[in-house]
Design an enzyme around this catalytic site. Structure first.
Site, PDB file in Angstrom:
ATOM      1  N   ARG A 173      30.220  -0.506 -13.573  1.00 26.39           N
ATOM      2  CA  ARG A 173      30.227   0.988 -13.196  1.00 26.39           C
ATOM      3  C   ARG A 173      29.340   1.632 -14.372  1.00 26.39           C
ATOM      4  O   ARG A 173      29.564   1.397 -15.616  1.00 26.39           O
ATOM      5  CB  ARG A 173      31.489   1.628 -13.424  1.00 26.39           C
ATOM      6  CG  ARG A 173      32.512   0.955 -12.344  1.00 26.39           C
ATOM      7  CD  ARG A 173      33.871   1.709 -12.110  1.00 26.39           C
ATOM      8  NE  ARG A 173      34.711   2.006 -13.358  1.00 26.39           N
ATOM      9  CZ  ARG A 173      35.919   1.431 -13.537  1.00 26.39           C
ATOM     10  NH1 ARG A 173      36.497   0.901 -12.518  1.00 26.39           N
ATOM     11  NH2 ARG A 173      36.632   1.533 -14.615  1.00 26.39           N
ATOM     12  N   HIS A 189      34.137  -2.234 -17.736  1.00 24.08           N
ATOM     13  CA  HIS A 189      33.179  -2.103 -16.623  1.00 24.08           C
ATOM     14  C   HIS A 189      31.875  -1.503 -16.861  1.00 24.08           C
ATOM     15  O   HIS A 189      30.820  -1.731 -16.049  1.00 24.08           O
ATOM     16  CB  HIS A 189      34.013  -1.127 -15.398  1.00 24.08           C
ATOM     17  CG  HIS A 189      35.273  -1.730 -14.998  1.00 24.08           C
ATOM     18  ND1 HIS A 189      35.107  -2.796 -13.953  1.00 24.08           N
ATOM     19  CD2 HIS A 189      36.309  -1.603 -15.158  1.00 24.08           C
ATOM     20  CE1 HIS A 189      36.233  -3.051 -13.677  1.00 24.08           C
ATOM     21  NE2 HIS A 189      37.115  -2.453 -14.573  1.00 24.08           N
ATOM     22  N   ASP A 196      37.825  -5.966 -11.000  1.00 23.19           N
ATOM     23  CA  ASP A 196      39.004  -5.462 -10.530  1.00 23.19           C
ATOM     24  C   ASP A 196      39.226  -6.101  -9.172  1.00 23.19           C
ATOM     25  O   ASP A 196      38.596  -6.216  -8.355  1.00 23.19           O
ATOM     26  CB  ASP A 196      39.032  -3.984 -10.295  1.00 23.19           C
ATOM     27  CG  ASP A 196      39.178  -3.209 -11.380  1.00 23.19           C
ATOM     28  OD1 ASP A 196      39.343  -3.588 -12.489  1.00 23.19           O
ATOM     29  OD2 ASP A 196      38.842  -2.033 -11.557  1.00 23.19           O
ATOM     30  N   TYR A 223      51.338  -2.269 -15.684  1.00 28.10           N
ATOM     31  CA  TYR A 223      50.395  -1.400 -16.513  1.00 28.10           C
ATOM     32  C   TYR A 223      49.869  -0.373 -15.897  1.00 28.10           C
ATOM     33  O   TYR A 223      49.479  -0.251 -14.748  1.00 28.10           O
ATOM     34  CB  TYR A 223      49.239  -2.330 -17.075  1.00 28.10           C
ATOM     35  CG  TYR A 223      48.345  -1.918 -18.026  1.00 28.10           C
ATOM     36  CD1 TYR A 223      48.692  -1.815 -19.414  1.00 28.10           C
ATOM     37  CD2 TYR A 223      47.030  -1.174 -17.733  1.00 28.10           C
ATOM     38  CE1 TYR A 223      47.774  -1.331 -20.400  1.00 28.10           C
ATOM     39  CE2 TYR A 223      46.456  -0.644 -18.743  1.00 28.10           C
ATOM     40  CZ  TYR A 223      46.853  -0.649 -19.959  1.00 28.10           C
ATOM     41  OH  TYR A 223      46.059  -0.135 -20.961  1.00 28.10           O
ATOM     42  N   HIS A 226      47.371   0.041 -12.708  1.00 28.09           N
ATOM     43  CA  HIS A 226      46.808  -1.355 -12.127  1.00 28.09           C
ATOM     44  C   HIS A 226      48.053  -1.816 -11.141  1.00 28.09           C
ATOM     45  O   HIS A 226      48.159  -2.925 -11.301  1.00 28.09           O
ATOM     46  CB  HIS A 226      46.718  -2.109 -13.475  1.00 28.09           C
ATOM     47  CG  HIS A 226      45.544  -1.687 -14.277  1.00 28.09           C
ATOM     48  ND1 HIS A 226      45.400  -0.618 -14.899  1.00 28.09           N
ATOM     49  CD2 HIS A 226      44.380  -2.234 -14.491  1.00 28.09           C
ATOM     50  CE1 HIS A 226      44.196  -0.428 -15.631  1.00 28.09           C
ATOM     51  NE2 HIS A 226      43.601  -1.706 -15.176  1.00 28.09           N
ATOM     52  N   ASP A 228      47.454  -1.567  -8.093  1.00 29.42           N
ATOM     53  CA  ASP A 228      46.816  -1.914  -6.731  1.00 29.42           C
ATOM     54  C   ASP A 228      45.607  -2.996  -7.058  1.00 29.42           C
ATOM     55  O   ASP A 228      44.905  -3.184  -6.123  1.00 29.42           O
ATOM     56  CB  ASP A 228      46.279  -0.737  -6.075  1.00 29.42           C
ATOM     57  CG  ASP A 228      45.378  -0.100  -6.898  1.00 29.42           C
ATOM     58  OD1 ASP A 228      44.961  -0.348  -8.045  1.00 29.42           O
ATOM     59  OD2 ASP A 228      44.762   1.067  -6.297  1.00 29.42           O
ATOM     60  N   HIS A 229      45.528  -3.238  -8.336  1.00 31.49           N
ATOM     61  CA  HIS A 229      44.471  -4.440  -8.616  1.00 31.49           C
ATOM     62  C   HIS A 229      44.892  -5.289  -9.745  1.00 31.49           C
ATOM     63  O   HIS A 229      45.603  -4.791 -10.745  1.00 31.49           O
ATOM     64  CB  HIS A 229      43.027  -3.943  -8.577  1.00 31.49           C
ATOM     65  CG  HIS A 229      42.937  -2.877  -9.768  1.00 31.49           C
ATOM     66  ND1 HIS A 229      43.220  -1.468  -9.940  1.00 31.49           N
ATOM     67  CD2 HIS A 229      42.311  -3.176 -10.948  1.00 31.49           C
ATOM     68  CE1 HIS A 229      43.065  -1.078 -10.993  1.00 31.49           C
ATOM     69  NE2 HIS A 229      42.396  -1.874 -11.831  1.00 31.49           N
ATOM     70  N   HIS A 231      43.053  -6.248 -13.202  1.00 30.76           N
ATOM     71  CA  HIS A 231      41.788  -6.282 -14.116  1.00 30.76           C
ATOM     72  C   HIS A 231      41.501  -7.322 -14.755  1.00 30.76           C
ATOM     73  O   HIS A 231      42.544  -7.794 -15.533  1.00 30.76           O
ATOM     74  CB  HIS A 231      41.888  -4.840 -14.915  1.00 30.76           C
ATOM     75  CG  HIS A 231      40.659  -4.976 -15.873  1.00 30.76           C
ATOM     76  ND1 HIS A 231      39.633  -4.071 -15.762  1.00 30.76           N
ATOM     77  CD2 HIS A 231      40.599  -5.487 -17.023  1.00 30.76           C
ATOM     78  CE1 HIS A 231      38.738  -4.120 -16.960  1.00 30.76           C
ATOM     79  NE2 HIS A 231      39.326  -5.056 -17.590  1.00 30.76           N
TER      80      HIS A 231
HETATM   81 ZN    ZN Z   1      39.215  -2.614 -14.177  1.00 28.90          ZN
END
Ligand code: ZN
Length: 247
Positions: A173, A189, A196, A223, A226, A228-229, A231
């Site tokens: 990103r 990122h 992710d 955490y 977090h 839904d994914h 990292h």
């Molecule tokens: Zn991430």
């Protein structure tokens, strides 16, 4: 002489040489040429150089618990161990020596842009729809290199979890994208070394197995933000937290 013409002549010469050697040398080093990179010689403990570094990137996910393989171009005991795990995982003889069987497996696992076959530069540089590798915390060249390394670890993670597809909801990103999605101001990122991951395998399975796959940063269910994914990153700070997964 044009580069194109020179290439054609060299290619023609190479074909002739290959035919000659194939006839007389039964155990020639890898004959296969690869669109990404072709290793020209067998590598083993004690070898060094760029060819070793390129190998290390591809086996960096085959480490043990809480280990990060340093990509330094030096084929030491840890590289040998990683190569052995890679070989075992793909049904090869685990001798820790990177020769034709190992290189041919790597060729089969990578695309011409050197990304592993189950992940693409496009998906890991989606960048809020803008794409590319620029505008982050390091140069575009470094971002691309970091993404390549992250994808090879993700490829290892995928294989360890039964070759079920793993999605990437966010990779590199730039600062604008990172701010718009609420990323931390020092998010990995921004460096391109974070991914992710979304199921496929459960978030907890990915978080747990990531501990054996060379990731220094792991954040998952429990955490904040977090759930839904999962990292994973290769930043300099070792930090794991996924309380709902017992991590
Ligand atoms: Zn991430």
């Amino acid at each position: 002489m044009s580069t194109t013409r020179l290439s054609r002549l060299l290619a023609a010469a190479a074909v002739g040489l290959a035919a000659t050697f194939t006839a007389f040398v039964a155990t020639a080093p890898p004959a296969a040429a690869d669109g990404c990179y072709t290793w020209s010689t067998t590598l083993r403990e004690g070898s060094s150089g760029d060819a070793v570094a390129r190998l290390q990137i591809r086996v960096a996910g085959w480490v043990t618990y809480d280990e990060v393989l340093v990509v330094d171009g030096v084929y030491g005991a840890r590289t040998t161990a990683a190569v052995k795990r890679f070989q075992s995982a793909y049904g090869l003889t685990p001798d820790g020596i990177a020769g034709s069987q190992t290189f041919n497996m790597i060729y089969a696992l990578q695309d011409d842009d050197c990304s592993p076959i189950h992940f693409t530069f496009a998906e890991v540089s989606y960048n809020c729809g803008r794409g590319g590798f620029s505008g982050g915390a390091v140069s575009a060249t470094q971002v691309r290199e970091n993404l390549l390394r992250a994808m090879w670890k993700a490829e290892a993670l995928r294989h360890k979890l039964g070759d079920r597809p793993i999605g990437v909801s966010s990779g590199f990103r730039d600062y604008t994208c990172n701010a718009s999605v609420g990323g931390a101001s020092n998010s990995r990122h921004l460096y391109g070394d974070a991914l992710d991951l979304v199921p496929g395998p459960s978030l907890c399975d990915m978080a747990r197995t990531a501990r054996y796959t060379g990731f220094n940063g792991i954040f998952g269910p429990g955490y904040p933000d977090h759930n839904d994914h999962t990292h994973v990153d290769s930043g300099p700070n070792r930090a794991w937290s996924a309380p709902n997964c017992g991590i």
